[in-house]
Scaffold this active site. Structure first.
Site, PDB file in Angstrom:
ATOM      1  N   ARG A  39       0.842  -1.195   0.000  1.00 23.42           N
ATOM      2  CA  ARG A  39       0.000   0.000   0.000  1.00 23.42           C
ATOM      3  C   ARG A  39       0.882   1.251   0.000  1.00 23.42           C
ATOM      4  NH1 ARG A  39      -4.666  -0.084   4.373  1.00 23.42           N
ATOM      5  NH2 ARG A  39      -5.384   1.648   3.054  1.00 23.42           N
ATOM      6  N   CYS A  70      -1.197   5.722   9.284  1.00 19.85           N
ATOM      7  CA  CYS A  70      -1.545   4.416   8.715  1.00 19.85           C
ATOM      8  C   CYS A  70      -2.687   4.649   7.743  1.00 19.85           C
ATOM      9  CB  CYS A  70      -1.920   3.434   9.822  1.00 19.85           C
ATOM     10  SG  CYS A  70      -3.290   4.006  10.874  1.00 19.85           S
TER      11      CYS A  70
END
Length: 283
Positions: free
Chosen positions: A180, A238
């Site tokens: 990611r 995050c």
């Protein structure tokens, strides 16, 4: 004060004269089941068996605000958070221990919020409920209301601009999975990639197979190798401020203070005007 507690030490404290308040924050990021099974229900899991005396706290309802432009798990309203903690029996003068189903992310979110709002003594059960060796209870005990009054601190919290600045002036860790960060996949948010200057540091690498944190010395060595210098400024983000809280907790175990960008990638990537970097390098 240590930020984590072992199952054995928690059992000892619960048997003592002044037991801590215990919060059960079991939660799962994805509730979609390909096999058609019902989504994870934390309250049902709590009712089926929990650490004796533990009170269930719902992450989505009590540890986050409504999803929107500020991200998928923005900060909750401080007054509402305080009311939820008092309903759970939290008082400033009594230690708190938080646990979840073993991943540690949800427990860390509760730990971070309580610490950021001024509670002086909060720990996470290392490894979560799977490592609890004592009996489980199905009783729903009445809880005396606590007196915790949240007072958010001036430090420990980053907004989008602060995260961008820290990526240039200090160290900003991206706690998501490497793919990611690199922008190879993005299963949830508008676009993949990372905040320019951020360093990839997946939070999953802070724990062993049983969910317990690696020893403090190993964690210090890991973060030092990634650029966290003693006395330097460190921040974490995050996807939506949950797994990032777990990385902040790992840094605390290592003795390294760090701030959390709660909006995280879900807020950052929602604004097309904000730059996005891709690839394995920070820039």
């Amino acid at each position: 004060m240590n930020a984590i507690i072992s199952a054995a030490d928690l059992a000892t404290e619960l048997a003592g004269a002044h037991p801590p308040v215990v919060l059960d924050v079991r939660w799962q990021l994805s509730t979609a089941k390909a096999d058609g099974a019902p989504p994870f229900d934390g309250r049902a899991a709590h009712a089926a068996g929990h650490v004796p005396g533990a009170v269930y706290v719902d992450l989505d309802e009590e540890l986050a605000g409504a999803a929107g432009p500020r991200g998928r798990h923005p900060l909750p309203d401080v007054a509402e958070f305080g009311a939820a903690m008092r309903r759970a029996g939290v008082s400033a003068s009594r230690p708190v221990v938080v646990y979840d189903g073993g991943q540690g992310w949800a427990a860390a979110r509760a730990w971070w919020l309580l610490r950021w709002t001024g509670h002086p003594n909060v720990r996470v059960l290392d490894g979560g409920l799977p490592l609890w060796e004592g009996p489980l209870s199905t009783e729903q005990q009445a809880v005396a209301e606590g007196d915790f009054a949240p007072e958010p601190g001036a430090a420990g919290l980053l907004d989008a601009d602060g995260a961008a600045a820290l990526a240039r002036s200090g160290v900003l860790f991206d706690a998501r999975a490497g793919e990611r960060y690199r922008g190879e996949v993005e299963p949830i948010d508008r676009v993949g990639g990372h905040i320019p200057g951020a360093v990839s540091a997946p939070t999953t690498e802070n724990t062993g197979p049983d969910g317990r944190f690696h020893p403090a010395g190993e964690l210090r060595a890991r973060f030092a190798a990634l650029g966290a210098e003693e006395g330097g400024q460190v921040g974490v983000y995050c996807g939506s401020g949950v797994s990032g809280a777990h990385e902040v907790l790992a840094l605390a175990v290592a003795g390294i203070p760090a701030a959390l960008y709660v909006g995280s990638w879900s807020e950052w990537s929602a604004d097309p005007a904000r730059p996005v970097a891709v690839g394995a390098e920070p820039q």
